[in-house]
Design a protein around this motif. Structure first.
Motif, PDB file in Angstrom:
ATOM      1  N   TYR A  42       0.771  -1.297  -0.059  1.00  0.00           N
ATOM      2  CA  TYR A  42      -0.110  -0.084   0.058  1.00  0.00           C
ATOM      3  C   TYR A  42       0.819   1.383   0.087  1.00  0.00           C
ATOM      4  CZ  TYR A  42      -4.553  -2.595   0.616  1.00  0.00           C
ATOM      5  OH  TYR A  42      -5.536  -3.190   0.473  1.00  0.00           O
ATOM      6  N   HIS A  43       2.051   1.158  -0.385  1.00  0.00           N
ATOM      7  CA  HIS A  43       2.904   2.421  -0.338  1.00  0.00           C
ATOM      8  C   HIS A  43       2.846   2.969  -2.064  1.00  0.00           C
ATOM      9  CE1 HIS A  43       6.213   5.155  -0.260  1.00  0.00           C
ATOM     10  NE2 HIS A  43       6.522   4.896   0.939  1.00  0.00           N
ATOM     11  N   GLN A  44       1.474   3.343  -2.107  1.00  0.00           N
ATOM     12  CA  GLN A  44       1.257   4.236  -3.374  1.00  0.00           C
ATOM     13  C   GLN A  44       0.471   5.225  -3.265  1.00  0.00           C
ATOM     14  OE1 GLN A  44      -0.891   0.936  -5.695  1.00  0.00           O
ATOM     15  NE2 GLN A  44       0.738  -0.652  -5.270  1.00  0.00           N
ATOM     16  N   ARG A  45       0.644   6.085  -4.149  1.00  0.00           N
ATOM     17  CA  ARG A  45      -0.222   7.414  -4.023  1.00  0.00           C
ATOM     18  C   ARG A  45      -1.030   7.700  -5.268  1.00  0.00           C
ATOM     19  NH1 ARG A  45       4.408  12.236  -4.334  1.00  0.00           N
ATOM     20  NH2 ARG A  45       5.395  11.365  -6.076  1.00  0.00           N
ATOM     21  N   ASP A  97       4.158  -2.978  16.023  1.00  0.00           N
ATOM     22  CA  ASP A  97       3.097  -2.027  16.444  1.00  0.00           C
ATOM     23  C   ASP A  97       3.587  -0.611  16.178  1.00  0.00           C
ATOM     24  OD1 ASP A  97       5.142  -2.043  18.353  1.00  0.00           O
ATOM     25  OD2 ASP A  97       3.864  -2.368  20.137  1.00  0.00           O
ATOM     26  N   VAL A  98       4.394  -0.557  15.205  1.00  0.00           N
ATOM     27  CA  VAL A  98       4.882   0.782  14.925  1.00  0.00           C
ATOM     28  C   VAL A  98       4.871   1.076  13.237  1.00  0.00           C
ATOM     29  CG1 VAL A  98       6.978   2.620  14.920  1.00  0.00           C
ATOM     30  CG2 VAL A  98       6.545   0.923  16.965  1.00  0.00           C
ATOM     31  N   PHE A  99       4.357   2.274  12.969  1.00  0.00           N
ATOM     32  CA  PHE A  99       4.007   2.335  11.604  1.00  0.00           C
ATOM     33  C   PHE A  99       4.658   3.771  11.045  1.00  0.00           C
ATOM     34  CE2 PHE A  99       0.890   3.787   8.341  1.00  0.00           C
ATOM     35  CZ  PHE A  99       0.860   2.777   7.623  1.00  0.00           C
ATOM     36  N   ALA A 100       4.780   3.949   9.825  1.00  0.00           N
ATOM     37  CA  ALA A 100       4.775   5.270   9.027  1.00  0.00           C
ATOM     38  C   ALA A 100       4.074   5.369   8.205  1.00  0.00           C
ATOM     39  CB  ALA A 100       6.417   5.339   8.708  1.00  0.00           C
ATOM     40  N   TYR A 101       3.368   6.457   7.987  1.00  0.00           N
ATOM     41  CA  TYR A 101       2.385   6.896   6.874  1.00  0.00           C
ATOM     42  C   TYR A 101       3.024   6.804   5.494  1.00  0.00           C
ATOM     43  CZ  TYR A 101      -0.751   7.494  10.805  1.00  0.00           C
ATOM     44  OH  TYR A 101      -1.477   7.432  11.794  1.00  0.00           O
ATOM     45  N   PRO A 102       2.685   6.044   4.526  1.00  0.00           N
ATOM     46  CA  PRO A 102       3.458   6.387   3.217  1.00  0.00           C
ATOM     47  C   PRO A 102       3.273   7.672   2.576  1.00  0.00           C
ATOM     48  CG  PRO A 102       2.199   4.229   3.330  1.00  0.00           C
ATOM     49  CD  PRO A 102       1.820   5.052   4.375  1.00  0.00           C
ATOM     50  N   PHE A 103       4.240   8.204   2.247  1.00  0.00           N
ATOM     51  CA  PHE A 103       4.483   9.613   1.709  1.00  0.00           C
ATOM     52  C   PHE A 103       3.945  10.675   2.705  1.00  0.00           C
ATOM     53  CE2 PHE A 103       3.032   6.519  -1.504  1.00  0.00           C
ATOM     54  CZ  PHE A 103       4.253   6.810  -2.311  1.00  0.00           C
ATOM     55  N   GLY A 104       3.680  10.292   4.121  1.00  0.00           N
ATOM     56  CA  GLY A 104       3.143  11.079   5.027  1.00  0.00           C
ATOM     57  C   GLY A 104       1.645  11.510   4.862  1.00  0.00           C
ATOM     58  N   ILE A 105       1.075  10.809   3.972  1.00  0.00           N
ATOM     59  CA  ILE A 105      -0.308  11.111   3.653  1.00  0.00           C
ATOM     60  C   ILE A 105      -1.317  10.153   4.183  1.00  0.00           C
ATOM     61  CG2 ILE A 105      -2.114  11.532   1.689  1.00  0.00           C
ATOM     62  CD1 ILE A 105       0.415  11.775  -0.138  1.00  0.00           C
ATOM     63  N   THR A 122       5.128  12.820   8.403  1.00  0.00           N
ATOM     64  CA  THR A 122       5.949  13.875   7.990  1.00  0.00           C
ATOM     65  C   THR A 122       5.872  15.225   8.131  1.00  0.00           C
ATOM     66  OG1 THR A 122       5.223  13.819   5.739  1.00  0.00           O
ATOM     67  CG2 THR A 122       6.749  12.055   6.091  1.00  0.00           C
ATOM     68  N   GLU A 123       4.841  15.297   9.273  1.00  0.00           N
ATOM     69  CA  GLU A 123       4.587  16.846   9.488  1.00  0.00           C
ATOM     70  C   GLU A 123       5.828  17.299  10.503  1.00  0.00           C
ATOM     71  OE1 GLU A 123       2.497  19.027   9.013  1.00  0.00           O
ATOM     72  OE2 GLU A 123       1.612  17.661   7.435  1.00  0.00           O
ATOM     73  N   PRO A 124       6.631  18.367  10.348  1.00  0.00           N
ATOM     74  CA  PRO A 124       7.693  18.759  11.281  1.00  0.00           C
ATOM     75  C   PRO A 124       7.263  19.170  12.510  1.00  0.00           C
ATOM     76  CG  PRO A 124       7.052  20.379   9.468  1.00  0.00           C
ATOM     77  CD  PRO A 124       6.132  19.209   9.374  1.00  0.00           C
ATOM     78  N   GLY A 125       8.148  19.176  13.377  1.00  0.00           N
ATOM     79  CA  GLY A 125       7.908  19.743  15.024  1.00  0.00           C
ATOM     80  C   GLY A 125       8.573  18.626  15.664  1.00  0.00           C
ATOM     81  N   ILE A 126       8.260  19.310  17.176  1.00  0.00           N
ATOM     82  CA  ILE A 126       8.716  18.318  18.336  1.00  0.00           C
ATOM     83  C   ILE A 126       7.790  17.564  18.607  1.00  0.00           C
ATOM     84  CG2 ILE A 126       9.936  18.833  20.483  1.00  0.00           C
ATOM     85  CD1 ILE A 126      11.642  19.790  18.074  1.00  0.00           C
TER      86      ILE A 126
END
Length: 248
Positions: free
Chosen positions: A150-153, A184-192, A212-216
């Motif tokens: 599912y790493h598609q956009r 139990d750890v995930f990264a949203y593909p493309f940050g979307i 991929t939203e910047p910040g602390i």
């Protein structure tokens, strides 16, 4: 609180100079990696030396889970290093540096992209590694879920996790978890993503998910919407320190 950095391609400047490259992945998905996602090897080393030299603690995923779910404290200067997509440059260039410096990192692995057999290194494209090569880097990288297929956009506002059904998304997450250590750890593909995506992860018992939203990241940051900062090549070191939330 802590900061998370995300890298994709780390290459010598001579390789980056040839411009944007198409990706080459096992499931045949076609796309190109945007130029802001490339970092030179020299700048990557400069960033790591800055972090080491100023006393940063390099976090593990367990420490972050403890921070959010067990009310544990983190060292004052804490950072998590992450990589997305598992391109060949991660092994050829980034891995030896991280290993030499004693820095562990997290690699978000789109397992449907990963090849069954090792491919020759290509400067002209962004080729994904093989499962065997990823295993060989296990002394540095902890692998986590980045979907299976599912790493598609579609454009820059919609990813496959948003247009598929919840049941289908859950099935894809389970497929990816057959190959990764941190299940139990995930990264949203493309940050979307959208809030339906967040809810699906929650129902699938995920504890952490990175955007991929910047910040602390603070205790108030939702653990399924954690901030990650893309490091832009040649960002002045003072600006980099600002990204880390350091007080002047």
């Amino acid at each position: 609180m802590f900061t998370t950095l995300v890298f994709h391609e780390v290459r010598p400047k001579s390789e980056i100079a040839s411009g944007q490259r198409a990706i080459s992945v096992a499931d045949g998905y076609q796309d190109s990696l945007p130029m802001p996602l490339y970092n030179s090897l020299d700048y990557f080393c400069e960033i790591l030396n800055e972090l080491k030299g100023t006393g940063y603690h390099f976090l593990s995923l367990d420490e972050i889970k403890g921070f959010y779910y067990e009310n544990r404290e983190l060292p004052k200067k804490s950072i998590l290093i992450t990589f997305d997509d598992c391109y060949q440059s991660q092994k050829k260039y980034a891995y030896p540096i991280l290993k030499k410096m004693g820095i562990r990192a997290v690699s978000f692995e789109p397992t449907g992209w990963v090849y069954g057999e090792e491919k020759a290194y290509k400067e002209e494209s962004s080729v994904v590694l093989s499962f065997k090569e990823l295993e060989e880097m296990g002394d540095v990288f902890t692998y986590a879920n980045h979907t299976h297929h599912y790493h598609q956009r579609e454009g820059v506002e919609k990813s496959r996790i948003m247009w598929e059904s919840k049941t289908s998304f859950m099935q894809d997450l389970k497929k990816c978890n057959q190959y990764v250590e941190a299940k139990d750890v995930f990264a949203y593909p493309f940050g979307i993503y959208n809030q339906s995506s967040v809810q699906t992860l929650r129902e699938s018992d995920f504890k952490l998910a990175f955007t991929t939203e910047p910040g602390i990241n603070t205790r108030e940051t939702p653990p399924l919407e954690l901030h990650r900062n893309i490091v832009i090549e040649d960002l002045p070191i003072e600006k980099f320190r600002d990204m880390l939330g350091e007080k002047k």
